[in-house]
Design an enzyme around this catalytic site. Structure first.
Site, PDB file in Angstrom:
ATOM      1  CE1 TYR A 252      45.455  44.759  50.146  1.00 19.27           C
ATOM      2  CE2 TYR A 252      45.390  45.617  47.900  1.00 19.27           C
ATOM      3  CZ  TYR A 252      44.829  44.865  48.915  1.00 19.27           C
ATOM      4  OH  TYR A 252      43.642  44.204  48.690  1.00 19.27           O
TER       5      TYR A 252
ATOM      6  N   GLY B 176      41.397  42.604  44.918  1.00 19.33           N
ATOM      7  CA  GLY B 176      40.565  43.495  45.699  1.00 19.33           C
ATOM      8  C   GLY B 176      41.123  44.897  45.849  1.00 19.33           C
TER       9      GLY B 176
ATOM     10  CG  HIS C 229      45.289  34.301  48.316  1.00 21.15           C
ATOM     11  ND1 HIS C 229      43.965  33.961  48.220  1.00 21.15           N
ATOM     12  CD2 HIS C 229      45.305  35.640  48.504  1.00 21.15           C
ATOM     13  CE1 HIS C 229      43.215  35.031  48.360  1.00 21.15           C
ATOM     14  NE2 HIS C 229      44.002  36.078  48.523  1.00 21.15           N
TER      15      HIS C 229
ATOM     16  NE  ARG D  81      47.732  39.580  48.543  1.00 19.20           N
ATOM     17  CZ  ARG D  81      48.069  40.836  48.817  1.00 19.20           C
ATOM     18  NH1 ARG D  81      49.284  41.277  48.496  1.00 19.20           N
ATOM     19  NH2 ARG D  81      47.226  41.662  49.399  1.00 19.20           N
TER      20      ARG D  81
ATOM     21  CG  PHE E 139      51.514  32.209  35.831  1.00 18.56           C
ATOM     22  CD1 PHE E 139      51.924  31.348  34.829  1.00 18.56           C
ATOM     23  CD2 PHE E 139      50.884  31.682  36.946  1.00 18.56           C
ATOM     24  CE1 PHE E 139      51.692  29.981  34.926  1.00 18.56           C
ATOM     25  CE2 PHE E 139      50.647  30.328  37.066  1.00 18.56           C
ATOM     26  CZ  PHE E 139      51.057  29.463  36.057  1.00 18.56           C
TER      27      PHE E 139
END
Length: 378
Positions: A23, A78, A275, A278, A309
């Protein structure tokens, strides 16, 4: 001793069950953008001038209303409670201690009220816009009351990316495979650090809005995914601009035209981002449109950037090309997963030392001294 992000990643892989590591570590589809985000920095090489007195350096910068000791912010990420108990509090507290900004995600494990209680540093709130705009209004009111200095609206995750590496650990949506559950049993340290304190973590900011059957863990994730506003457009952002009195940033823009539209909307700045690889696989790195975005937006518009980064040299290249500051995501998640607060502090301090050392070697005494002429296209 941890010397670089590669070692952080290796330690995080050992500390986490495979489903949790995938994840954090994975990207969309073939993960080409994930790899591209890190390799893109090789397109520029430094051309360092010499015989300049850079014995005293100042990394401070101002981003909107937030004064930072270094040009870094913790990216909104998240469900960090899956990595370690109170991971969000750890990141916010360490950011405040070391002078970074901290951007809290809508889907963080801790609530914005909980982070307000542990962090005295600059805190921003990142908003995912849900179908029920009354929830949006309530989140904005709570963010103001919790002392969030700015609002960051993410616009690039309305349609979730196809994260195949992540999906392999589930037998059906939100239900782990038997192999994944057996792997959890092989990580008793993770069970002790994550599950034993208070069970499966939830979503602190969303708890007031969740139906009772979705209050915990993966059930809450399923509810959240079903509630994303897939009609999100510039008119919605204009409405949010009217509701939020403070600085507004739009996150997930990847074209110069969209940056200019954000300016016209009245945003104080944008976050150039794919993102972290992702979402849409095959996307360019935001580094490749940074210089053009700066030229189009002018010098006074705030340009932030993330995605890929890993080194202080990466950060300095972005600053030289026109970014005001950089958002850090995965390296700090590897750190919190592998060693908690001490590891996060070491990871940030290492990154800051790399930025400081690179500036010294470039003969630059302040962030304002960085400019494109210090870079050569490879």
């Amino acid at each position: 001793m941890i010397l670089n992000w590669y070692e952080l990643r290796r330690q995080a892989k050992r500390a986490l069950p495979a489903f949790a590591f995938s994840y954090v570590d994975g990207g969309a589809d073939d993960e080409k953008t994930l790899a591209h985000n890190m390799s893109v920095f090789d397109r520029w090489q430094f051309a360092p001038p010499v015989l300049k007195d850079a014995s005293q350096r100042d990394l401070r910068c101002r981003v909107g209303q937030s004064q930072l000791k270094v040009p870094l912010l913790v990216a909104p990420t998240g469900y960090n409670g899956m990595l370690r108990y109170q991971a969000d509090e750890t990141l916010a507290r360490t950011a405040a201690k070391l002078g970074l900004g901290h951007i809290q995600s809508t889907v963080s494990t801790a609530s914005m009220e909980q982070l307000a209680a542990v962090s005295s540093g600059p805190r921003w709130f990142q908003l995912y816009v849900l179908k029920d705009h009354e929830i949006t209004l309530n989140l904005l009111a709570r963010a103001q009351q919790a002392g969030c200095e700015a609002l960051v609206v993410s616009v690039d995750a309305v349609h979730f990316g196809n994260r195949e590496r992540d999906r392999r650990h589930y037998r059906r949506p939100m239900k782990l495979s038997f192999k994944a559950m057996a792997d959890i049993a092989c990580h008793p340290g993770w069970v002790r650090r994550v599950l034993i304190p208070h069970g499966m973590p939830g979503f602190g900011n969303l708890t007031p809005y969740l139906p009772p059957e979705y209050q915990k863990g993966m059930g809450a994730a399923a509810w959240f995914a079903s509630q994303m506003d897939q009609t999100l457009n510039w008119q919605t952002l204009a409405w949010i601009r009217k509701q939020w009195p403070g600085p507004l940033y739009i996150k997930g823009l990847m074209t110069v035209e969209d940056v200019q539209l954000a300016q016209q909307l009245g945003a104080e700045g944008v976050v150039l981002s794919n993102h972290g690889g992702r979402q849409l696989d095959g996307s360019i790195s935001p580094m490749l449109m940074l210089a053009a975005a700066r030229q189009a937006a002018g010098r006074d518009f705030t340009l932030l950037i993330d995605s890929g980064f890993r080194r202080g040299t990466d950060v300095v290249k972005a600053l030289a090309l026109g970014a005001n500051a950089v958002l850090l995501g995965r390296p700090l998640l590897y750190a919190v997963a592998s060693g908690g607060e001490p590891q996060v502090e070491r990871a940030i301090s290492s990154m800051v030392a790399e930025i400081d050392r690179t500036m010294a070697q470039l003969g630059c005494c302040s962030i304002k001294d960085l400019h494109p002429g210090l870079l050569n296209p490879a």
